[in-house]
Scaffold this active site. Structure first.
Site, PDB file in Angstrom:
ATOM      1  N   ASN A   9      30.998  14.128  91.601  1.00  0.00           N
ATOM      2  CA  ASN A   9      30.147  13.839  92.694  1.00  0.00           C
ATOM      3  C   ASN A   9      28.664  14.784  92.678  1.00  0.00           C
ATOM      4  O   ASN A   9      27.645  14.116  92.794  1.00  0.00           O
ATOM      5  CB  ASN A   9      30.470  14.607  93.966  1.00  0.00           C
ATOM      6  N   ARG A  68      32.515  11.348 107.055  1.00  0.00           N
ATOM      7  CA  ARG A  68      33.109  12.079 105.713  1.00  0.00           C
ATOM      8  C   ARG A  68      32.114  12.956 105.067  1.00  0.00           C
ATOM      9  O   ARG A  68      32.272  13.695 104.660  1.00  0.00           O
ATOM     10  CB  ARG A  68      33.677  10.957 104.889  1.00  0.00           C
ATOM     11  N   HIS A  86      26.367  -5.783 100.477  1.00  0.00           N
ATOM     12  CA  HIS A  86      27.100  -4.793 100.530  1.00  0.00           C
ATOM     13  C   HIS A  86      28.486  -5.168 101.717  1.00  0.00           C
ATOM     14  O   HIS A  86      29.552  -4.429 101.653  1.00  0.00           O
ATOM     15  CB  HIS A  86      26.617  -3.581 101.140  1.00  0.00           C
ATOM     16  N   TYR A 145      41.691   4.684  98.967  1.00  0.00           N
ATOM     17  CA  TYR A 145      40.458   4.433  99.775  1.00  0.00           C
ATOM     18  C   TYR A 145      41.082   4.219 101.211  1.00  0.00           C
ATOM     19  O   TYR A 145      41.837   3.275 101.169  1.00  0.00           O
ATOM     20  CB  TYR A 145      39.669   3.483  99.510  1.00  0.00           C
ATOM     21  N   HIS A 166      36.944   6.153 104.136  1.00  0.00           N
ATOM     22  CA  HIS A 166      35.860   5.129 103.939  1.00  0.00           C
ATOM     23  C   HIS A 166      35.648   4.178 105.236  1.00  0.00           C
ATOM     24  O   HIS A 166      34.654   3.365 104.847  1.00  0.00           O
ATOM     25  CB  HIS A 166      36.427   4.060 102.675  1.00  0.00           C
TER      26      HIS A 166
END
EC number: 2.7.4.1
Length: 742
Positions: free
Chosen positions: A88, A614, A485, A518, A642
């Site tokens: 990350n 999140r 997306h 996820y 997610h």
């Protein structure tokens, strides 16, 4: 891990009060420097009302690190969280820090919504990132490494091993490592070499015995080989109680440096690592072929300017100064850390098959609305969709027996005439891709909207886009200037009463592997309005339909922000009229200023606003006169949260949307996103009840305050664990499965 069941909150379809008594939770504070807000007069929104998004992101990664530091978590899961933290942070530097530096270099250094200039943000990032990286290393060295050794898993050096291990590893080096190493000298005839981003390197000093002169060379540690080499064979440690030893690849190379510099004396060596700007910039308006333009830009990515230099704490100061000078980095961009560098490599250890050191294995079950037998095999998905809308919750509901089965059955069904599909991230060997290829080869009309600009997946997406094209699938790349997306599938089927459209709208990618870890939602429906909406949206994406209007969808960049703000304004009017009012939003990021300001107005009007986020959150909760009716919670754990959910009390007739959009500028202004309104009252009630469980004070989570500080609440006043919502969901689905089989 044991958890104490928390009382299930009372949730009603009219968003009735579900307040629960506050518990005195154990507080672990994450302090990231922020400007504090000024108290705002009633009805007024102050100028310092936003937390900085970059610093908020660092606070998110600090929460990931807290999981790695938690001694109550399974050991190898803690190792995985250490690896995730490192990965990350790499992306943060490659994209966010690089972007700030680019803005400064191009003269676009205007203050952000938080009021901080890019220079100020970089300074605060430097302080926080240095502290986090040092804390990350301490967590590994002081806690996790000793715990691994107690479990028989050791990270060893060459000197820890005996003659037999030396011989075996030397043979491995000669056969698999040495042939691909390329030492690069630095002298008047050889300029300082280019150091690729995220590569691990050895800075080597050798001495010519003839001239007695020290010379510098750089050696790249091959990234195509495992970072940690098993000393005891590939399956070592996969059985409980069996010793597993690993040696870092750079250490194995270091002890064989004499073979790379024959005739020279190896004086010293040090590891270092560079992070570069790896964000892509493609001017689509000027690109006749987006695929070719992107491929060229991928080549340029490797040559972006450096934004971070990591060196080991024992590095020779002269070598450090050489690297700083040649790479052109500032002292503040140098991170001096104990070896080993790049703890992403711990994923090798995290993958060891030791059941007692991992979360208990979980089996995703077929949705009860798709499972007509006692087997895990999905029933006829089209027949199930005709009976009712089906709300899926992955990974608790199996992806393979729902979404994957939907597309596979569509590909094989002779009555199916056309399939239209968006693909943002997936894999080349995905059964989703295979199903689209099978459908095209069977003569069906197949359209795949491939987003080849999905960050860091560009190369893979180009590869399987070409695979689809070669099979006869119509591949398009969406609308110029916008990333696609949204997560959509549309299947057109010939039936006795005419054509019927079957749809899937999700919050996550069509990626079978990530669907196992996820947390995402998806809706399977053959509702006529949704089918009509998806047909219009696909026409807009593949052709020319800029003035399309939608009935059950909100679509960015035109109507997601405005549609959600309209819903929030309705809650404000309801609160003032004495009607039921409440807003619950679950997203990955909450950054968009217009959305946040609308939530502030709702809070000032007395609307209760609950946010589950999140990652990044720029909203300040709990500011008197501004946001005292807003709470912000964050849930992290085994699965990556997610899903995106937007719920509104609506005066007692609740409205709930799910979809792909986070509350960020890029999602609302520069991407095609889709939210779908749920209609099935049972699904709406279940989802609201689930959101209330996330928000319950009896559920383990992090709480955000008005200063930007996140506090972990995971123990009750007696020191017992609070309820883990993901564990509860796993147990709940298992109970449902057992009840269904009786």
């Amino acid at each position: 891990m044991s958890t104490r069941p928390a009382p299930r909150p009372t949730a009603t379809p009219v968003f009735g009060s579900s307040e629960v008594p506050a518990s005195r939770a154990t507080e672990d504070r994450i302090d990231i420097p922020q400007f504090l807000p000024s108290p705002s007069p009633e009805g007024e929104i102050g100028p310092d009302r936003f937390l900085d998004r970059e610093l908020s992101w660092l606070a998110f990664n600090a929460r990931v690190l807290e999981l790695a530091e938690d001694p109550d978590l399974f050991l190898l899961e803690r190792v995985n969280f250490l690896s995730i933290f490192a990965s990350n942070l790499d992306e943060f530097f490659m994209v966010r820090v690089a972007g700030l530096k680019r803005r400064i270099a191009t003269g676009l250094a205007v203050p952000s919504a938080s009021g901080l200039s890019p220079h100020e943000v970089l300074d605060q990032i430097s302080v926080a990132a240095h502290e986090l990286q040092e804390r990350h290393c301490r967590a590994f060295a002081d806690h996790i490494r000793p715990a691994l050794e107690d479990a028989g898993i050791r990270l060893v050096s060459w000197h820890d091993l005996g003659e037999a291990e030396h011989e075996r590893l030397s043979a491995l080096f000669a056969e698999q490592v040495f042939p691909i190493l390329t030492p690069l000298a630095v002298d008047p005839a050889h300029p300082f070499p280019y150091i690729s981003g995220l590569s691990l390197n050895l800075a080597v000093v050798v001495r010519n015995p003839v001239s007695d002169k020290d010379l510098f060379a750089r050696l790249k540690v091959p990234d195509q080989l495992p970072r940690l080499i098993s000393v005891d064979g590939p399956r070592a440690g996969n059985v409980a109680g069996r010793l597993a030893r690993f040696i870092p690849l750079e250490d194995l190379i270091a002890v064989h440096l004499d073979q790379l510099f024959p005739g020279m004396e190896v004086v010293e060596h040090h590891t270092f690592r560079v992070t570069r700007n790896e964000d892509l910039e493609v001017e689509e308006d000027d690109a006749e072929n987006l695929l070719q333009a992107l491929e060229k830009e991928l080549l340029r990515r490797r040559f972006g300017p450096p934004v971070r230099l990591e060196v080991t704490t024992d590095i020779n100061p002269n070598i450090r100064a050489l690297l700083v000078r040649e790479l052109g980095v500032e002292e503040a961009e140098v991170y001096s850390l104990p070896a080993p560098l790049d703890l992403r490599g711990l994923s090798v250890i995290g993958g060891i098959d030791r059941n007692e050191l991992h979360y208990p294995k979980q089996l995703a079950h077929t949705s009860r609305f798709l499972n007509e037998s006692e087997t895990a095999k999905a029933a006829n998905v089209f027949a199930a969709m005709r009976r009712r809308d089906i709300l899926l919750h992955h990974p608790y509901d199996s992806f393979s027996t729902s979404v994957q089965a939907f597309l596979e059955q569509a590909a094989a069904d002779p009555k199916v005439q056309a399939i239209k599909q968006t693909l943002y991230r997936t894999s080349g060997d995905s059964p989703i891709v295979d199903a689209l290829i099978d459908a095209a080869e069977a003569g069906k009309q197949v359209l795949a909207l491939v987003e080849i600009k999905a960050r860091f997946d560009e190369q893979a997406n180009i590869s399987w886009a070409r695979k689809l094209e070669q099979a006869g699938v119509h591949v398009v790349y969406g609308i110029v200037g916008l990333k696609t997306h949204c997560k959509l599938s549309l299947v057109v089927r010939q039936e006795n009463d005419g054509l019927r459209r079957y749809c899937h709208i999700g919050t996550g990618n069509y990626h079978p592997r990530t669907a196992r870890y996820y947390e995402d939602l998806g809706l399977l429906t053959c509702d006529e309005q949704v089918g009509e909406d998806l047909s219009k949206l696909f026409n807009q994406l593949s052709g020319y339909a800029p003035k399309s209007t939608f009935k059950r969808l909100l679509v960015a960049p035109r109507s997601v922000r405005s549609g959600l703000i309209d819903r929030i304004e309705t809650e404000i009017r309801n609160a003032r009229a004495g009607l039921r009012s409440r807003v619950i939003i679950k997203v990955n990021s909450m950054v968009d200023e217009a959305i946040i300001d609308s939530l502030y107005r709702a809070s000032q009007a007395g609307v209760k606003v609950d946010i589950v986020v999140r990652g990044i959150c720029s909203l300040r909760p709990g500011v008197p006169g501004l946001s005292e009716n807003i709470t912000v919670r964050s849930v992290l754990g085994r699965f990556l949260e997610h899903s995106r959910v937007f719920a509104f009390a609506n005066g007692g007739n609740p409205v709930v949307y799910i979809g792909s959009a986070d509350m960020m500028h890029r999602n609302l202004d520069r991407r095609v996103e889709a939210l779908v309104q749920l209609r099935n009252r049972e699904d709406i009630n279940d989802l609201i009840s689930l959101l209330d469980r996330y928000l319950d004070d009896g559920t383990a989570s992090w709480h955000l305050d008005d200063t930007g500080t996140w506090t972990r609440h995971h123990l009750d006043e007696d020191g017992r664990p609070l309820q883990d919502v993901q564990s509860w969901l796993l147990a709940s689905r298992a109970r449902q499965r057992t009840a269904a089989l009786r």
